[in-house]
Design an enzyme around this catalytic site. Sequence first.
Site, PDB file in Angstrom:
ATOM      1  N   GLY A 214     -20.551   2.456  -2.340  1.00  0.00           N
ATOM      2  CA  GLY A 214     -21.881   2.401  -1.743  1.00  0.00           C
ATOM      3  C   GLY A 214     -23.003   2.663  -2.724  1.00  0.00           C
ATOM      4  O   GLY A 214     -24.069   2.035  -2.651  1.00  0.00           O
TER       5      GLY A 214
ATOM      6  N   LYS B  77       0.863  -1.187   0.000  1.00  0.00           N
ATOM      7  CA  LYS B  77       0.000   0.000   0.000  1.00  0.00           C
ATOM      8  C   LYS B  77       0.892   1.227   0.000  1.00  0.00           C
ATOM      9  O   LYS B  77       1.999   1.217   0.544  1.00  0.00           O
ATOM     10  CB  LYS B  77      -0.897   0.019   1.243  1.00  0.00           C
ATOM     11  CG  LYS B  77      -2.181   0.813   1.067  1.00  0.00           C
ATOM     12  CD  LYS B  77      -3.230   0.015   0.303  1.00  0.00           C
ATOM     13  CE  LYS B  77      -4.572   0.731   0.307  1.00  0.00           C
ATOM     14  NZ  LYS B  77      -5.622  -0.116  -0.283  1.00  0.00           N
TER      15      LYS B  77
ATOM     16  N   GLY C 213     -22.059   5.511   3.897  1.00  0.00           N
ATOM     17  CA  GLY C 213     -21.145   5.903   2.830  1.00  0.00           C
ATOM     18  C   GLY C 213     -21.665   5.457   1.481  1.00  0.00           C
ATOM     19  O   GLY C 213     -21.625   4.267   1.164  1.00  0.00           O
ATOM     20  N   VAL C 214     -22.156   6.393   0.687  1.00  0.00           N
ATOM     21  CA  VAL C 214     -22.703   6.045  -0.628  1.00  0.00           C
ATOM     22  C   VAL C 214     -21.923   6.760  -1.727  1.00  0.00           C
ATOM     23  O   VAL C 214     -22.472   7.358  -2.644  1.00  0.00           O
ATOM     24  CB  VAL C 214     -24.218   6.365  -0.723  1.00  0.00           C
ATOM     25  CG1 VAL C 214     -25.016   5.344   0.043  1.00  0.00           C
ATOM     26  CG2 VAL C 214     -24.534   7.777  -0.230  1.00  0.00           C
ATOM     27  N   GLY C 215     -20.608   6.672  -1.609  1.00  0.00           N
ATOM     28  CA  GLY C 215     -19.731   7.257  -2.615  1.00  0.00           C
ATOM     29  C   GLY C 215     -19.389   6.244  -3.684  1.00  0.00           C
ATOM     30  O   GLY C 215     -20.257   5.630  -4.298  1.00  0.00           O
ATOM     31  N   LYS C 216     -18.088   6.027  -3.914  1.00  0.00           N
ATOM     32  CA  LYS C 216     -17.608   5.160  -4.991  1.00  0.00           C
ATOM     33  C   LYS C 216     -18.304   3.801  -5.016  1.00  0.00           C
ATOM     34  O   LYS C 216     -18.820   3.357  -6.035  1.00  0.00           O
ATOM     35  CB  LYS C 216     -16.107   4.934  -4.840  1.00  0.00           C
ATOM     36  CG  LYS C 216     -15.215   6.046  -5.354  1.00  0.00           C
ATOM     37  CD  LYS C 216     -13.769   5.609  -5.223  1.00  0.00           C
ATOM     38  CE  LYS C 216     -12.805   6.648  -5.774  1.00  0.00           C
ATOM     39  NZ  LYS C 216     -11.402   6.202  -5.652  1.00  0.00           N
TER      40      LYS C 216
END
Length: 361
Positions: A193, A88, A188-191
């Site tokens: 979600g 990472k 979380g409803v971004g990328k």
Amino acid sequence: MTDVSDGVLHTLFRSDQGGHEQVVLCQDRATGLKAVIAIHSTALGPALGGTRFYPYANEEEAVADALNLARGMSYKNAMAGLDHGGGKAVIIGDPERIKTEELLLAYGRFVASLGGRYVTACDVGTYVADMDVVARECRWTTGRSPENGGAGDSSVLTAFGVFQGMRASAQHLWGDPTLRGRRVGIAGVGKVGRHLVRHLLDDGAEVVITDVRADSVQRILDQHPTGVTAVTDTDALIRVDGLDIYAPCALGGALNDDSVTVLTAKIVCGAANNQLAHTGVEKDLADRGILYAPDYVVNAGGVIQVADELHGFDFDRCKAKAAKIFDTTLAIFARAKEDGIPPAAAADRIAEQRMAEARRG
């Protein structure tokens, strides 16, 4: 320097959470780049993991995050059946303020200097367009756009994999893999979600959402005028009456002493990395009768996609691999029952066994 030595170096060389093969500190003053590349293991193959661009409070926090995330990628890649170890990278700073093409090119040169020991991709704060820039300096870059020979947005298959983990959890707990009639809360409803919402609605679930960005919530409500409701914040979400499944899909640490105590859901299955705030939370969940689908198992759809890109991307092939997350999750629950341990510990044992066998080979 004393603080770093007592903290990061202790983690790296002397703690159970260490054992990393290599940590590289990168700096390019001309562009303002400060980055950390952590390689946990190459036992299964070149380390693969995304680049996180985040405004850390200090450099020590950034190094610690890179170490934790790299270790998690070793386990994720092992459980996904990939011939890759774990790595990472983190870039320190606010991407809204300091991200430039020149900075990304400088970062690409640092990744390239590792000669293929680390393969990078997108993560929090980095996107497909950023990987296209990094790839101009580094051929060990994945998660690129289709126009540049890549697979594009990996969040599509990440969401699909989480959905398979939910189906497996439902099968294990309720004897039926469908989520029809179940109430699922997504934090979380971004990328990822936003794609997960669609899978759940298509399967007949009722969805409750929250996000720190009001515009993200409104976008989902506009796209899906029925079947979706919103609450003010995560604290409200975990207390929703009749919640069947809780899906943390933002940053890590969602499951802690406070949240586990009040959580109403019977299953936790989400896309966020490092959901367990500390060791012992997995036992607290089990003691409350809450089934936990290990995060790095169910959210592996994205890494399956970016790994496939290295060999010439085929979406159908990737989706078939991501669909196997259903069987993998069920196998973890079976191992947990057999060994009398929480699912998170069972997943760790299976991943560690695969890495150990690779080293012996």
